[in-house]
Design an enzyme around this catalytic site. Sequence first.
Site, PDB file in Angstrom:
ATOM      1  N   GLU A 131       0.798  -1.235   0.000  1.00 10.18           N
ATOM      2  CA  GLU A 131       0.000   0.000   0.000  1.00 10.18           C
ATOM      3  C   GLU A 131       0.826   1.278   0.000  1.00 10.18           C
ATOM      4  O   GLU A 131       0.393   2.321   0.473  1.00 10.18           O
ATOM      5  CB  GLU A 131      -0.992  -0.008   1.160  1.00 10.18           C
ATOM      6  CG  GLU A 131      -1.951  -1.174   1.076  1.00 10.18           C
ATOM      7  CD  GLU A 131      -3.144  -1.032   2.000  1.00 10.18           C
ATOM      8  OE1 GLU A 131      -3.294   0.035   2.625  1.00 10.18           O
ATOM      9  OE2 GLU A 131      -3.908  -1.995   2.095  1.00 10.18           O
ATOM     10  N   GLU A 188      -5.396  -9.207   1.472  1.00  7.27           N
ATOM     11  CA  GLU A 188      -5.999  -8.822   2.747  1.00  7.27           C
ATOM     12  C   GLU A 188      -7.489  -8.591   2.572  1.00  7.27           C
ATOM     13  O   GLU A 188      -7.913  -7.866   1.672  1.00  7.27           O
ATOM     14  CB  GLU A 188      -5.408  -7.511   3.296  1.00  7.27           C
ATOM     15  CG  GLU A 188      -4.085  -7.624   4.001  1.00  7.27           C
ATOM     16  CD  GLU A 188      -3.680  -6.299   4.625  1.00  7.27           C
ATOM     17  OE1 GLU A 188      -4.553  -5.631   5.236  1.00  7.27           O
ATOM     18  OE2 GLU A 188      -2.514  -5.922   4.497  1.00  7.27           O
TER      19      GLU A 188
END
EC number: 3.2.1.39
Length: 457
Positions: free
Chosen positions: A128, A239
Amino acid sequence: MHFARLVALALALATSEAAHQGFNYGSTKSDGSAKSQSDFQSEFSTAKNLVGTSGFTSARLYTMIQGGTPNTPISAIPAAVAEETSLLLGLWASGGNFANEIAALKSAIAAYGDDLAKLVVGISVGSEDLYRNSVDGVKANAGLGINPDELVSYINQVRSTIAGTKLSGAPIGHVDTWTAWVNGSNSAVIDACDWLGFDGYPYFQNTMANSISDAKALFDDSVAKTQAVAKGKEVWITETGWPVSGKTENLAVANLANAKTYWDEVGCPLFGKTNTWWYILQDANPVTPNPSFGIVGSTLSTTPLFDLSCSASSSSAAASSTPAPSASSVAGGKASGFTTTVSSGSAAASSGAAGAAKPTFTVGKGPGGSYNGSYAGSWNSSSSARPSSSAISGSSSGSSSSGSSGSSGSGASGQSSSSTGSSSSPSSSTNLSNSANGLSGSIFGAVVAVCLALAAL
């Protein structure tokens, strides 16, 4: 006739091989203290023996560095060797510490050799980073991110590092949010990857209808948008999850019943079909974050907080598949022993305003710090300083999820982006033969492997 039989056998093997499934494992506990080898080993053993389910034998890591050290390899590696747990290795790419991540990777290869190589599913360069470098990431004090060109250079450094080693065939990717992937300014990162990691949490999509009854549709839409820009490369679910406790986010209520529903409707159709790493086995040790995503409570136990069995209807729900990767898209390095799978979700999607998810999160992911994220927006070359733990409010332990530089935002914001970026391509040191051998989890790989075998006869 002989050829037809071989092809049929290859197809049967390809479709019968299960995908990797497991959990995310941060480098620290919820109080910021570093995990030891015994901590990791206990977690891996618990995951394999969870009541009501099976097959959770893989671990996704965020960093190669053991907590509290400059560049010692993370103790999750010997723990995984002992527990025969496969690994999605991770190198933390933000914060200017990448040289130490590379040093730890080199040391791990030298120390564990074949024992490590046989467990590695792939290598993730960063997590990220593009989101944290986006407008909303900066606005939310999400911590340091990096530009796409820098991330591409890191991916190429990893390729060079593993070339000629026991890990030379490991497929390399990056993990980010769907809004990061659909942002054209980040397209060079897609070009550099062998696979794309998707993080998504409908619970945090708090600018739209995000009740548990909306969750599967929001999740599927986010995955489809990522697949639409993946250029035929696989999308791995790196995730996702639903909190068992914590604050309410718009219409999303954190409780055990909703966590079970999300597991059934989102998780069960993925398990065994798509490479999936759930968030999270345990995040409530020694303190419980708000929200808390752990399927196991404060005491590590094989008895989960909710029923993990998949009903016939949920487990048999057929997820659509992305097209098999083309030869050009897989030539970036999947040698024998590295298995890939085709991901779920519809292949066609636009980069519209519907959202993926982005939780706030605290300690546990990369080395040395806490991060706070909100969601989505356009890519921005500037980034704010990493906040301290005291700056985190309402955070969940070690989780990250969607929204980076993207066409639209969700969660904290719904801004769109239109920035442009570089277009460099990855270097590749492996050939198509190795790529085909590694694609035993896909029809394409099996067929190519059979053809290469016949050509050698």
